[in-house]
Design a protein around this motif. Structure first.
Motif, PDB file in Angstrom:
ATOM      1  N   UNK A   1      40.979  50.435  42.734  1.00 16.95           N
ATOM      2  CA  UNK A   1      40.262  51.707  42.801  1.00 16.95           C
ATOM      3  C   UNK A   1      39.306  51.725  43.985  1.00 16.95           C
ATOM      4  N   UNK A   2      38.587  50.618  44.169  1.00 20.14           N
ATOM      5  CA  UNK A   2      37.636  50.527  45.280  1.00 20.14           C
ATOM      6  C   UNK A   2      38.352  50.636  46.620  1.00 20.14           C
ATOM      7  N   UNK A   3      39.508  49.971  46.725  1.00 21.75           N
ATOM      8  CA  UNK A   3      40.275  50.000  47.970  1.00 21.75           C
ATOM      9  C   UNK A   3      40.773  51.411  48.254  1.00 21.75           C
ATOM     10  N   UNK A   4      41.294  52.088  47.217  1.00 21.10           N
ATOM     11  CA  UNK A   4      41.799  53.442  47.399  1.00 21.10           C
ATOM     12  C   UNK A   4      40.668  54.405  47.753  1.00 21.10           C
TER      13      UNK A   4
ATOM     14  N   UNK B   1      49.235  51.351  45.387  1.00 21.54           N
ATOM     15  CA  UNK B   1      48.479  50.169  45.815  1.00 21.54           C
ATOM     16  C   UNK B   1      48.992  48.926  45.094  1.00 21.54           C
ATOM     17  N   UNK B   2      49.068  47.841  45.824  1.00 15.46           N
ATOM     18  CA  UNK B   2      49.722  46.613  45.373  1.00 15.46           C
ATOM     19  C   UNK B   2      48.818  45.786  44.466  1.00 15.46           C
ATOM     20  N   UNK B   3      49.283  45.542  43.231  1.00 15.96           N
ATOM     21  CA  UNK B   3      48.514  44.764  42.256  1.00 15.96           C
ATOM     22  C   UNK B   3      48.272  43.342  42.742  1.00 15.96           C
TER      23      UNK B   3
ATOM     24  N   UNK C   1      39.057  37.736  38.535  1.00 12.08           N
ATOM     25  CA  UNK C   1      39.917  38.385  39.526  1.00 12.08           C
ATOM     26  C   UNK C   1      41.051  39.147  38.850  1.00 12.08           C
ATOM     27  N   UNK C   2      41.671  38.507  37.867  1.00 16.90           N
ATOM     28  CA  UNK C   2      42.789  39.147  37.168  1.00 16.90           C
ATOM     29  C   UNK C   2      42.288  40.292  36.283  1.00 16.90           C
ATOM     30  N   UNK C   3      41.152  40.070  35.647  1.00 15.44           N
ATOM     31  CA  UNK C   3      40.612  41.089  34.749  1.00 15.44           C
ATOM     32  C   UNK C   3      40.075  42.303  35.474  1.00 15.44           C
ATOM     33  N   UNK C   4      39.683  42.129  36.764  1.00 17.18           N
ATOM     34  CA  UNK C   4      39.039  43.233  37.476  1.00 17.18           C
ATOM     35  C   UNK C   4      39.866  43.763  38.638  1.00 17.18           C
ATOM     36  N   UNK C   5      41.149  43.418  38.695  1.00 16.34           N
ATOM     37  CA  UNK C   5      41.934  43.857  39.848  1.00 16.34           C
ATOM     38  C   UNK C   5      42.039  45.381  39.909  1.00 16.34           C
TER      39      UNK C   5
ATOM     40  N   UNK D   1      48.135  42.092  45.774  1.00 12.13           N
ATOM     41  CA  UNK D   1      47.141  42.043  46.857  1.00 12.13           C
ATOM     42  C   UNK D   1      45.732  42.296  46.321  1.00 12.13           C
ATOM     43  N   UNK D   2      45.633  43.201  45.327  1.00 11.55           N
ATOM     44  CA  UNK D   2      44.323  43.513  44.746  1.00 11.55           C
ATOM     45  C   UNK D   2      43.745  42.304  44.022  1.00 11.55           C
ATOM     46  N   UNK D   3      44.585  41.592  43.262  1.00 11.13           N
ATOM     47  CA  UNK D   3      44.119  40.391  42.555  1.00 11.13           C
ATOM     48  C   UNK D   3      43.685  39.327  43.562  1.00 11.13           C
ATOM     49  N   UNK D   4      44.454  39.183  44.624  1.00  5.43           N
ATOM     50  CA  UNK D   4      44.125  38.203  45.654  1.00  5.43           C
ATOM     51  C   UNK D   4      42.784  38.529  46.304  1.00  5.43           C
ATOM     52  N   UNK D   5      42.544  39.816  46.613  1.00  3.28           N
ATOM     53  CA  UNK D   5      41.257  40.225  47.198  1.00  3.28           C
ATOM     54  C   UNK D   5      40.119  39.973  46.216  1.00  3.28           C
ATOM     55  N   UNK D   6      40.362  40.298  44.942  1.00  5.12           N
ATOM     56  CA  UNK D   6      39.328  40.089  43.922  1.00  5.12           C
ATOM     57  C   UNK D   6      39.001  38.609  43.777  1.00  5.12           C
ATOM     58  N   UNK D   7      40.034  37.758  43.784  1.00  9.90           N
ATOM     59  CA  UNK D   7      39.799  36.310  43.686  1.00  9.90           C
ATOM     60  C   UNK D   7      38.988  35.811  44.881  1.00  9.90           C
ATOM     61  N   UNK D   8      39.324  36.284  46.070  1.00 13.56           N
ATOM     62  CA  UNK D   8      38.563  35.892  47.262  1.00 13.56           C
ATOM     63  C   UNK D   8      37.087  36.251  47.117  1.00 13.56           C
TER      64      UNK D   8
END
Length: 429
Positions: free
Chosen positions: A54-57, A140-142, A45-49, A144-151
């Motif tokens: 990018x995907x979210x944007x 874009x918020x880092x 999650x941290x490595x791919x945030x 939130x991105x890490x949290x989405x990736x972890x989920x």
């Protein structure tokens, strides 16, 4: 680095030191594998945030461009066929999205000017273009991105059930000394808090749970995980494809990549370890791009991986990961019950390779239920003077009093089946 867990999977509580060699022993369904999957989810999650950002944007840009296209299509596509094709290339999402990604605001301004020249830039269209400009400019918020990736990764690894008890709070904490590096809070299998306060030491992880992964190369390639492209069209095309845990796809990709980077980054110690593995299995396993399959090379002979013993595959996986430099000091290597496919003699050899990896500053987490493997890891860690921490997973707890007491309890616990034989012998007498 200390990992503290509460109510995750079948684990009620765990306190685990993750540095050097970490060994978690226990019976089946005791929570051993949960620790590895959890660390994999966190590091990925941290490595791919950034991919998640990018995907979210890209998704937001796609939606904004589509709204513009379908709102103005009726108005601007009333001309002749030549004009229609020209305007379609200017505003169709297929072209417009690429240009926005390449040129940002400039791509939007040029189209606004065109619409103004045609006198069709009304309040509604202005609102849509303003929204698109806001998306492009948005920071874009880092977090939130890490949290989405972890989920995403956690859902893939735990199939949506990460909390052991919906009525109790679940948490994951990583600390170094008195400093909290990461704190995760969960409520009813959903992440309510993901607070990364500093950089995590591990920036990657790899889970090896079965050498049979080499047999299913084509099936894994045709499967999907939650980290595959997530745009609507990609999801529609993949509806009939099987889902697979992300750690399987990740390992498969690394092993195939070894064909491109073989030996390029091997340092002296890694090369010595590679050669030691080659000597044990009397050959090498490689991914052959032209045949799209793994092949075992033994002298002048070559064998399709289907016809190769599982023990050789176990060593071959480490061989390929070493060759492409995927195992380094900031990678956590998770070996899930490696003894399952190994003869007792090769369990000892594999244990030595594990300890030598740690000697090369690679952190390794081993889960096992083999007394042979535990004793071998203990003896080799002493021989090579490598730091090791041993834990017993029992009654939903993973704790350690000290290595000596834990090892004594662990060996006694895992040797319990032999008491059945003693009882049978006694009955004969």
């Amino acid at each position: 680095m200390k990992l503290t867990i509460k109510n995750i999977g079948v684990i009620k509580e765990a306190d685990i030191e993750l540095s050097g060699l970490t060994v978690i022993a226990g019976e089946n369904d005791s929570g051993k594998s949960t620790v590895g999957k959890l660390m994999f989810s966190i590091t990925k999650a941290i490595g791919r945030y950034e991919d998640e950002l990018e995907e979210s944007k890209e998704s937001d840009i796609e939606k904004a461009v589509e709204r513009i296209y379908f709102s103005i299509r009726i108005v601007i596509f009333r001309g002749n066929k030549h004009e229609y094709e020209q305007l379609k290339k200017l505003f169709h999402p297929h072209y417009f999205i690429d240009e926005v990604n390449d040129n940002g605001i400039e791509a939007i301004k040029s189209r606004i000017e065109y619409l103004k020249e045609k006198n069709i830039y009304n309040d509604r269209i202005e609102e849509l273009f303003t929204n698109l400009q806001d998306v492009v400019r948005r920071d874009y918020d880092k977090k939130s991105a890490i949290k989405r990736a972890f989920n995403k990764v956690a859902y893939s690894e735990f199939k949506g059930v990460i909390s052991s008890n919906k009525t109790k709070a679940s948490s994951i904490k990583i600390t170094e000394g008195n400093n909290c590096i990461l704190n995760i809070e969960l409520h009813q299998n959903h992440v309510s808090e993901f607070d990364l306060q500093d950089d995590l030491y591990f920036n990657d992880s790899v889970i090896i749970e079965t050498p049979m992964i080499l047999n299913f190369n084509e099936s894994i390639q045709n499967s999907k995980s939650l980290f595959d492209p997530q745009d609507k069209q990609s999801r529609l095309r993949s509806l009939d494809r099987a889902n697979i845990a992300f750690h399987v796809k990740d390992l498969d990709a690394k092993l195939k990549n070894s064909a491109y980077e073989e030996g390029l980054f091997l340092n002296l110690k890694d090369n010595q370890l590679y050669e030691k593995i080659t000597g044990i299995i009397n050959g090498e396993i490689k991914f052959v791009k032209e045949r799209d399959e793994f092949i075992y090379f033994k002298g002048e002979e070559s064998h399709n991986i289907i016809n190769v013993a599982s023990g050789i595959k176990s060593f071959g996986i480490l061989q390929m990961l070493l060759s492409a430099n995927f195992l380094d000091e900031r990678t956590l290597v998770v070996l899930d019950e490696p003894e399952v496919h190994l003869h007792p003699k090769w369990q000892l050899k594999y244990a030595e390779i594990i300890v030598l990896l740690v000697e090369n500053n690679i952190s390794v987490l081993v889960t096992t239920h083999s007394p042979y493997m535990i004793e071998a890891l203990e003896r080799y860690s002493e021989k090579y003077k490598v730091g090791a921490n041993f834990y017993l997973a029992e009654e939903a707890m993973i704790k350690s009093e000290n290595n000596n007491k834990t090892l004594s309890k662990t060996v006694a616990k895992l040797s319990e089946p032999f008491s059945v034989f003693d009882k049978m012998d006694a009955e004969k007498l």
